[in-house]
Write an enzyme that holds these catalytic residues in place. Structure first.
Site, PDB file in Angstrom:
ATOM      1  N   LYS A  11     -55.632   3.653  -9.042  1.00 57.52           N
ATOM      2  CA  LYS A  11     -56.388   2.418  -8.841  1.00 57.52           C
ATOM      3  C   LYS A  11     -57.700   2.725  -8.122  1.00 57.52           C
ATOM      4  O   LYS A  11     -57.867   3.771  -7.495  1.00 57.52           O
ATOM      5  CB  LYS A  11     -55.576   1.391  -8.036  1.00 57.52           C
ATOM      6  CG  LYS A  11     -55.206   1.834  -6.611  1.00 57.52           C
ATOM      7  CD  LYS A  11     -56.216   1.446  -5.535  1.00 57.52           C
ATOM      8  CE  LYS A  11     -55.750   1.906  -4.163  1.00 57.52           C
ATOM      9  NZ  LYS A  11     -56.846   2.151  -3.217  1.00 57.52           N
ATOM     10  N   VAL A  96     -55.410  14.279  -5.426  1.00 57.21           N
ATOM     11  CA  VAL A  96     -54.479  14.082  -4.305  1.00 57.21           C
ATOM     12  C   VAL A  96     -55.248  13.648  -3.055  1.00 57.21           C
ATOM     13  O   VAL A  96     -56.364  14.111  -2.816  1.00 57.21           O
ATOM     14  CB  VAL A  96     -53.702  15.398  -4.033  1.00 57.21           C
ATOM     15  CG1 VAL A  96     -52.808  15.277  -2.807  1.00 57.21           C
ATOM     16  CG2 VAL A  96     -52.878  15.781  -5.270  1.00 57.21           C
ATOM     17  N   ALA A  97     -54.638  12.746  -2.272  1.00 56.89           N
ATOM     18  CA  ALA A  97     -55.250  12.231  -1.025  1.00 56.89           C
ATOM     19  C   ALA A  97     -56.684  11.779  -1.292  1.00 56.89           C
ATOM     20  O   ALA A  97     -57.628  12.217  -0.661  1.00 56.89           O
ATOM     21  CB  ALA A  97     -55.215  13.303   0.070  1.00 56.89           C
ATOM     22  N   GLY A  99     -57.569   8.241  -2.012  1.00 56.50           N
ATOM     23  CA  GLY A  99     -57.847   6.807  -1.903  1.00 56.50           C
ATOM     24  C   GLY A  99     -57.663   6.092  -3.232  1.00 56.50           C
ATOM     25  O   GLY A  99     -58.247   5.048  -3.490  1.00 56.50           O
ATOM     26  N   ALA A 101     -54.319   5.803  -4.622  1.00 56.19           N
ATOM     27  CA  ALA A 101     -52.887   5.434  -4.674  1.00 56.19           C
ATOM     28  C   ALA A 101     -52.071   6.325  -5.603  1.00 56.19           C
ATOM     29  O   ALA A 101     -51.092   5.892  -6.188  1.00 56.19           O
ATOM     30  CB  ALA A 101     -52.716   3.966  -5.066  1.00 56.19           C
ATOM     31  N   GLY A 102     -52.454   7.595  -5.732  1.00 58.47           N
ATOM     32  CA  GLY A 102     -51.708   8.521  -6.599  1.00 58.47           C
ATOM     33  C   GLY A 102     -50.243   8.641  -6.208  1.00 58.47           C
ATOM     34  O   GLY A 102     -49.359   8.533  -7.049  1.00 58.47           O
ATOM     35  N   GLY A 103     -49.975   8.850  -4.927  1.00 52.30           N
ATOM     36  CA  GLY A 103     -48.597   8.991  -4.447  1.00 52.30           C
ATOM     37  C   GLY A 103     -47.797   7.713  -4.618  1.00 52.30           C
ATOM     38  O   GLY A 103     -46.634   7.730  -5.042  1.00 52.30           O
ATOM     39  N   SER A 104     -48.431   6.576  -4.295  1.00 51.62           N
ATOM     40  CA  SER A 104     -47.768   5.271  -4.445  1.00 51.62           C
ATOM     41  C   SER A 104     -47.450   4.987  -5.911  1.00 51.62           C
ATOM     42  O   SER A 104     -46.392   4.457  -6.243  1.00 51.62           O
ATOM     43  CB  SER A 104     -48.669   4.152  -3.904  1.00 51.62           C
ATOM     44  OG  SER A 104     -48.888   4.321  -2.525  1.00 51.62           O
ATOM     45  N   SER A 105     -48.385   5.367  -6.772  1.00 52.34           N
ATOM     46  CA  SER A 105     -48.210   5.161  -8.212  1.00 52.34           C
ATOM     47  C   SER A 105     -47.055   6.011  -8.746  1.00 52.34           C
ATOM     48  O   SER A 105     -46.246   5.559  -9.567  1.00 52.34           O
ATOM     49  CB  SER A 105     -49.524   5.514  -8.913  1.00 52.34           C
ATOM     50  OG  SER A 105     -49.366   5.479 -10.297  1.00 52.34           O
ATOM     51  N   ASP A 137     -48.976  -0.033  -1.078  1.00 53.46           N
ATOM     52  CA  ASP A 137     -49.604   0.019  -2.411  1.00 53.46           C
ATOM     53  C   ASP A 137     -48.597   0.079  -3.559  1.00 53.46           C
ATOM     54  O   ASP A 137     -48.948  -0.130  -4.714  1.00 53.46           O
ATOM     55  CB  ASP A 137     -50.528   1.249  -2.529  1.00 53.46           C
ATOM     56  CG  ASP A 137     -51.895   0.997  -1.908  1.00 53.46           C
ATOM     57  OD1 ASP A 137     -52.248  -0.180  -1.680  1.00 53.46           O
ATOM     58  OD2 ASP A 137     -52.620   1.980  -1.650  1.00 53.46           O
TER      59      ASP A 137
END
Length: 293
Positions: A11, A96-97, A99, A101-105, A137
């Site tokens: 996002k 990665v890291a 902003g 939302a890669g991890g949340s996604s 997120d």
């Protein structure tokens, strides 16, 4: 063995405002989020053992219980008393890291995937509730699209998003930004300029991308930019190369620019790529997590 593959989309933020802070340390926000068609592929394979194992094409993410993907799978297993195991493979494309939302996604994709794989028949609303336990997120990433997010980011009001013909140039410089540290530097009482979210939502409704691009605003940008002037440099390169507007996404360090035509975005990508290898031209997307194939 059963398996499923899902697209897990990134996002961008078209605005971020910080309105205050709760006693538990979470910040109260009001922001516009938009899914883009830059995605990781999450492959989930069911295993006979009771273990959760993670593999990835990226060496920048943890492959143990510190990964949100592990936490998502573990939460589903514990909540529904499931004694099967999974091997999860993350094919990383989202920086990665960043902003974005890669991890949340990725965590959202695991919730959606295990819901299907294990026939839990949970509604998206139920999945969002579970997702909120993993991070603010995650609920948004499940459905995607465009929303006005408030509260700690979990109160989602769907809005009309960017049109498909808007080109989005995304550029992530090679540095790490801690979301926690950025938010700790913000005092909502000291913010003198804020986004006008009502106006921005109106611009989206009227498909007035130029006005939107000129008025997007992120109150976190100044904090991150003070530490990393390269963010301003990327913004300048974009706006000097026909972007209607450019802004940092989330707590950074990713910068995106909105373009009226793809040709201009591709030309600017070629300039930025000489310095920043994680540069992409993408469009907006109405879906969040999607089963692949």
């Amino acid at each position: 063995m059963n398996s499923i593959t899902l697209k897990s989309r990134a996002k961008i933020n078209l605005s971020i405002d910080v309105l205050g802070k709760r006693q538990d340390g979470y910040h109260l926000v009001e922001m516009i989020m938009q899914t883009i068609d830059l995605y990781d592929l999450i492959e989930i394979n069911e295993k006979d053992n009771d273990q959760i194992t993670i593999k990835s094409t990226s060496d920048e993410i943890p492959l143990d219980c510190n990964n949100l993907v592990y936490k998502a799978a573990n939460l589903i297993k514990k909540t529904f008393n499931i004694n099967k195991g999974v091997e999860i493979h993350i094919k990383k494309n989202i920086p990665v890291a960043a902003g974005m939302a890669g991890g949340s996604s990725n965590a959202a994709a695991v919730l959606v995937g295990l819901n299907k794989l294990w026939n839990l028949n949970l509604s998206n609303q139920q999945l969002e509730k579970i997702g909120l336990k993993l991070g603010a997120d995650v609920p948004f990433c499940i459905n995607g699209g465009a929303v006005l997010a408030s509260g700690i980011g979990e109160e989602l009001t769907p809005i009309k998003g960017l049109t498909k013909d808007v080109c989005i140039l995304v550029c992530k410089p090679d540095l790490f930004v801690s979301t926690k540290e950025v938010y700790e530097c913000i005092d909502s009482k000291d913010i003198d300029k804020r986004p006008n979210n009502k106006f921005l939502i109106e611009c989206l409704k009227n498909e007035d991308t130029r006005q939107l691009a000129e008025n997007m605003f992120n109150v976190l940008e100044g904090v991150t930019m003070d530490k990393h002037p390269v963010i301003q440099q990327i913004k300048d390169i974009m706006t000097n190369n026909r972007a209607l507007g450019a802004m940092m996404s989330g707590s950074g360090p990713t910068v995106f620019g909105l373009y009226e035509n793809r040709e201009d975005a591709v030309k600017c990508k070629a300039i930025l790529e000489k310095q920043f290898k994680q540069t992409f031209v993408v469009a907006c997307e109405e879906k969040g997590v999607e089963v692949n194939g």
